[in-house]
Scaffold this active site. Structure first.
Site, PDB file in Angstrom:
ATOM      1  N   PRO A   1      42.991  48.983  38.057  1.00  0.00           N
ATOM      2  CG  PRO A   1      41.905  50.153  36.345  1.00  0.00           C
ATOM      3  CD  PRO A   1      43.241  49.990  37.012  1.00  0.00           C
ATOM      4  CD  GLU A   2      44.005  44.134  41.650  1.00  0.00           C
ATOM      5  OE1 GLU A   2      43.634  43.039  42.074  1.00  0.00           O
ATOM      6  OE2 GLU A   2      44.815  44.843  42.254  1.00  0.00           O
TER       7      GLU A   2
ATOM      8  NE  ARG B   1      52.437  54.757  35.174  1.00  0.00           N
ATOM      9  CZ  ARG B   1      52.868  53.879  36.070  1.00  0.00           C
ATOM     10  NH1 ARG B   1      52.155  53.656  37.151  1.00  0.00           N
ATOM     11  NH2 ARG B   1      53.963  53.231  35.889  1.00  0.00           N
TER      12      ARG B   1
END
Length: 291
Positions: A2-3, A125
Site C-alpha cells: 500500500p502506497e 506479516r
DNA sequence: CACTTGACCTGTCCGC
DNA sequence: TGCGGACAGGTCAAGT
C-alpha cells in the site's frame, strides 16, 4: 505494497461505508498489531461514532466522536476490509471469496460496527499497526512531524519538489523518492514507474539531475499517482480496497514486474536489478546509467 | 552528518 | 517430495 494511491483508495471506500457508524467492539489477539491499553479502548473507542476518514502519506486516520482517532499503517501486507452482514448472502460482491473467508489467519483486529457490519484489519506479516490516540496528538507523532508534502495537493508545486530534493544531493534519486521525509506517499512501485516515465535511471545522484529532469520527475510522480488512484491502486498480492475489490493499475504499469518484456517506449527488454536495497525495474536504453 | 543496510514478519517460489 | 534460502516491500534502528 500500500502506497499513496492504495491508501487513498481505501480511504475513499471507507468514507462511504463507515462514517456515521458506531463502533460496538474491538478485538485483537495480536498486541503488536493493536498495542493500546484496554481501558482506553473501552473508554474512547467502543461506543464512539466515526466522524471522518483521513489520510496523510501512507497513514490512515479514522476520527471518532470521542476526539480520539485510530491511526493505521498498513505497511506491506495490511488490509482494511469492510463486510456488511448482508454481503454474506447472495452473489455479486466484488470479492466474494475474500468476504466469505473472513476472519482468516491474517486477521489481527476485528471492529464491530452498528448495526451489523465488521471491519477487519488483516496483516499477514504483522508489520502494520493500529493505534488509538487523542486526535489532537496525531500531528505530534514523530512520523507526522518529519513527513514531507503531499504530492497531489495544489501547494505541491515544481519549486517545492525541487527544494525538497535539494536536501539530499548525494542520494540516489530512487532512494530520495522513497524517503518519506522528502515527499509523502511514494513507494517502490510508483518510484520505478515515475523514473521510467521521466527517463531517469534510479542510480543517478540527485545532485546530478538537471532542472529539466527534476521537472519531468515532478510531473511523472503526479501522473503515475493520479492514474493509479483512478484505477483503484495496484493489486500485486495482498492489497484490496475497503470493499474487498482489487486495483487494476498494474495492468497499466510500464516496468514494475515487467522484467523481460519490451519497453513500451523503445522495445528494449526491461531488466530487474537492485537499487537502494529494493527490487528495481528499468529500461537501460531509455534510462541511461550514470558514469 | 549523510547515506546505506539490516531487522521486523510470514508466505511463496526456486533450486537441489 | 522436502527443505533451505532468497525474496517481497515500508519504516525505523543501527551501521558505515
Amino acid at each position: 505494497m500500500p502506497e499513496l494511491p492504495e491508501v487513498e483508495t481505501i480511504r475513499r471506500g471507507l468514507e462511504g461505508l463507515i462514517v456515521g457508524r458506531k463502533i460496538t467492539a474491538a478485538v485483537s489477539d495480536t498486541p503488536k498489531s493493536f498495542p493500546n491499553a484496554a481501558e482506553n479502548v473501552e473508554a474512547f473507542l467502543v461506543g464512539a461514532a466515526i466522524t471522518g476518514v483521513r489520510r496523510r502519506a501512507k497513514v490512515l486516520l479514522i476520527d471518532l466522536s470521542t476526539n480520539y482517532s485510530l491511526v493505521i499503517h498498513l505497511k506491506m501486507t495490511g488490509q482494511l476490509v469492510y463486510v456488511d452482514a448482508s454481503a454474506r448472502f447472495g452473489a455479486g460482491h466484488p470479492n466474494e471469496s475474500l468476504i466469505h473467508s473472513l476472519p482468516d489467519r491474517s486477521t489481527r483486529v476485528t471492529f464491530g460496527l452498528a448495526p451489523s457490519a465488521t471491519l477487519y484489519f488483516n496483516d499477514q506479516r504483522k508489520f502494520g499497526w493500529v493505534r488509538l490516540m487523542p486526535t489532537a496528538e496525531v500531528p505530534s507523532l514523530p512520523f507526522m512531524l518529519k513527513v514531507g508534502p503531499e504530492p497531489l495537493e495544489a501547494a505541491f508545486t515544481p519549486d517545492v519538489f525541487m527544494a525538497r530534493f535539494s536536501r539530499r544531493p548525494r542520494a540516489k534519486v530512487k532512494a530520495a523518492l522513497l524517503d518519506q521525509t522528502v515527499i509523502a506517499g511514494v513507494g517502490n512501485i510508483y518510484a520505478d514507474e515515475s523514473l521510467w516515465l521521466a527517463q531517469i535511471h534510479p542510480q543517478r545522484l540527485v545532485g546530478s539531475l538537471s532542472k529539466d529532469e527534476l521537472s519531468s520527475l515532478y510531473s511523472a510522480v503526479r501522473e503515475v499517482m493520479n492514474l493509479s488512484i483512478e484505477k483503484g491502486g495496484s493489486t500485486d498480492k495482498n492489497y484490496v480496497a475497503a470493499d474487498g475489490r482489487a486495483g487494476t493499475y498494474l495492468q497499466h504499469a510500464n516496468v514494475f514486474r515487467k522484467e523481460g518484456t519490451p519497453c513500451p517506449r523503445c522495445g528494449a527488454p526491461i531488466i530487474k536489478t537492485k537499487v537502494a536495497g529494493r527490487g528495481t525495474h528499468v529500461c537501460t536504453v531509455c534510462q541511461s546509467e550514470p558514469k
